[in-house]
Scaffold this active site. Structure first.
Site, mmCIF file in Angstrom:
data_model
loop_
_atom_site.group_PDB
_atom_site.id
_atom_site.type_symbol
_atom_site.label_atom_id
_atom_site.label_comp_id
_atom_site.label_asym_id
_atom_site.label_seq_id
_atom_site.Cartn_x
_atom_site.Cartn_y
_atom_site.Cartn_z
ATOM 1 C CB CYS A 42 -0.915 0.022 1.230
ATOM 2 S SG CYS A 42 -2.071 -1.358 1.317
ATOM 3 C CB VAL A 79 5.970 -23.239 -3.460
ATOM 4 C CG1 VAL A 79 5.339 -24.549 -3.009
ATOM 5 C CG2 VAL A 79 6.752 -22.614 -2.308
ATOM 6 C CD GLU A 175 -13.172 1.363 -13.179
ATOM 7 O OE1 GLU A 175 -13.845 0.374 -13.534
ATOM 8 O OE2 GLU A 175 -12.092 1.272 -12.552
ATOM 9 N N GLY A 277 -5.232 -14.366 3.972
ATOM 10 C CA GLY A 277 -4.913 -13.286 3.052
ATOM 11 C C GLY A 277 -5.778 -13.255 1.799
ATOM 12 C CB THR A 297 -6.787 -4.081 7.871
ATOM 13 O OG1 THR A 297 -7.717 -3.991 6.778
ATOM 14 C CG2 THR A 297 -6.040 -2.763 7.975
#
Length: 443
Positions: A42, A79, A175, A277, A297
């Site tokens: 961020c 991975v 947009e 997450g 958060t």
């Protein structure tokens, strides 16, 4: 016990740290493809804007710091396999393949930037931004660029557009939807933000997706629809992320509409495999259905729950409201809960009120306008709030987050006590003004 965590972002690295706070003996290994850990993506736009001096300033910990906490962080690995029956993960680093066993496996694989399929996305000068390495590439390209197009007007897109403008570039923010920040703001509120961006010199193009990029090896122009063409020395694709699910599916974890299904203890459908997450689905507080919450958060909160789960302690992750706040230039904007449109899409008939107040007593110097919109359901229960002002937005969004979480009505909140002093608020707080006005719409 050996815990292996795949992913070194907010969810993964916070899980490692929180486990260590609870237990000194658990063996913890973090595997990440990034070369840095413990930083906030961020913050990348604010480095590009020059507000934060360097990318090194946003890195809070190094792998060596974690080694001192007896947490092994292995960087720049890929991975490639998970075997939930043998309880192993396989990863590649510098051409060498390693198989590692685990007792508990945490998938914190995050998401990958979504790049719309179109002509020209592989040209030089076309960027995505997900990590510091991406930010560094954009920072280097800015030095020789005069114009830029940022496509995707969510939080990151808006912040990046303002950062580029702050560094002297001519910027277009595009947009495909008819408004910016469509997930968090109603159009009348987003229009306030658009007006500010345009006042700062950013051209905003709405309702017209980029259809192709043109250039000879390097991007030169972008086409909107069939007609509009704009010059651009660089293009930033801020078109969202898609959860990275390959390893979860390989391990046999159940996935839902968007991401990995977990319970309120962050457990997947496979024994001893957990997830946190951007790669997981969360429970929506208002509807009780699953949703996605791509917020740092949320990931950090989930990591605390997961650490307690792994350490055998009582834990529960609460549903989400996706509260957010951001700042571009002088303007702060924030939201929590549902927009009017989203409420109607989910068969909730919203009762809405928008008011304009001041951030300080009207006689106190430098009082700023504050636009507040409150959304209630048919019973007067608060289900959403949006705020735009030049100061003191975050604390009021947090207040409304608590109000919605506790199921308060507009009548409940209108009778509550708020602190007051002329330099920081009106004698009747702007939130109270807003809920008093919406209360009048109920008999």
């Amino acid at each position: 016990m050996k815990v292996v965590i795949v992913g070194g972002g907010a969810g993964g690295i916070s899980t490692a740290s929180n486990i260590r706070k609870l237990d000194n003996d658990i063996e913890i290994t973090v595997l990440t493809r990034d070369n840095k850990v413990a930083y906030s993506p961020c913050a990348i736009p604010y480095v590009l804007a020059g507000v934060i001096e360097t990318f090194d300033d946003i890195v809070m910990r190094t792998p060596e710091d974690y080694k001192n906490k007896n947490i092994e962080v292995i960087t720049e690995v890929e991975v490639t396999a998970v075997d939930s029956d043998k309880k192993t993960v396989t990863y590649e680093r510098e051409g060498k393949e390693t198989v590692m066993d685990y007792d508990k496996l945490v998938l914190a694989t995050g998401g990958n930037p979504f790049v719309p399929p179109m002509q020209g996305v592989d040209l030089d000068g076309v960027f995505k931004i997900r990590n510091i390495a991406d930010g560094i590439k954009v920072q280097e390209a800015m030095k020789d660029a005069k114009s830029a197009i940022v496509t995707g007007a969510g939080l990151i897109g808006i912040e990046i557009a303002f950062a580029l403008k702050n560094q002297g570039l001519d910027v277009i923010l595009s947009e495909m939807m008819p408004q910016i920040v469509p997930r968090s703001l109603d159009k009348d509120m987003s229009d306030i933000l658009v007006k500010y961006l345009e006042m700062e010199g950013i051209k905003v193009v709405l309702g017209k997706p980029i259809t192709r990029l043109i250039g000879d090896g390097k991007v030169e122009r972008a086409c909107f629809g069939d007609e509009e063409v704009y010059d651009a020395d660089m293009v930033i694709m801020a078109t969202g992320v898609r959860p990275e699910l390959e390893l979860a599916k390989m391990a046999g974890c159940n996935t839902g509409r968007w991401a990995i299904i977990v319970n309120d203890r962050m457990e997947t459908s496979v024994d001893d495999i957990y997830a946190v997450g951007d790669c997981v689905e969360s429970r929506d507080l208002i509807l009780g259905s699953n949703t996605i919450s791509h917020l740092g958060t949320t990931a950090v909160r989930q990591s605390k729950t997961l650490a307690r789960t792994i350490c055998g302690k009582k834990s529960k992750f609460n549903p989400v409201l996706n509260s957010m706040v951001s700042k571009v230039g002088k303007l702060e904007f924030g939201a929590v809960g549902y927009t009017t449109g989203f409420a109607m899409q989910n068969q909730i008939r919203p009762v809405v009120q928008k008011v304009q107040a001041l951030t300080r007593a009207r006689y106190y110097p430098n009082a700023k306008p504050m636009d507040i919109k409150v959304i209630c359901d048919g019973n007067g229960t608060i289900i959403g709030c949006q705020i735009i002002a030049e100061e003191r937005v975050a604390e009021r969004i947090d207040t409304m987050t608590l109000a919605i979480t506790e199921g308060l009505t507009c009548f409940d909140l209108s009778n509550m006590e708020f602190a007051y002093a002329p330099p920081v608020s009106m004698v009747t707080d702007p939130l109270i003004l807003a809920v008093e006005e919406v209360s009048k719409k109920f008999n």
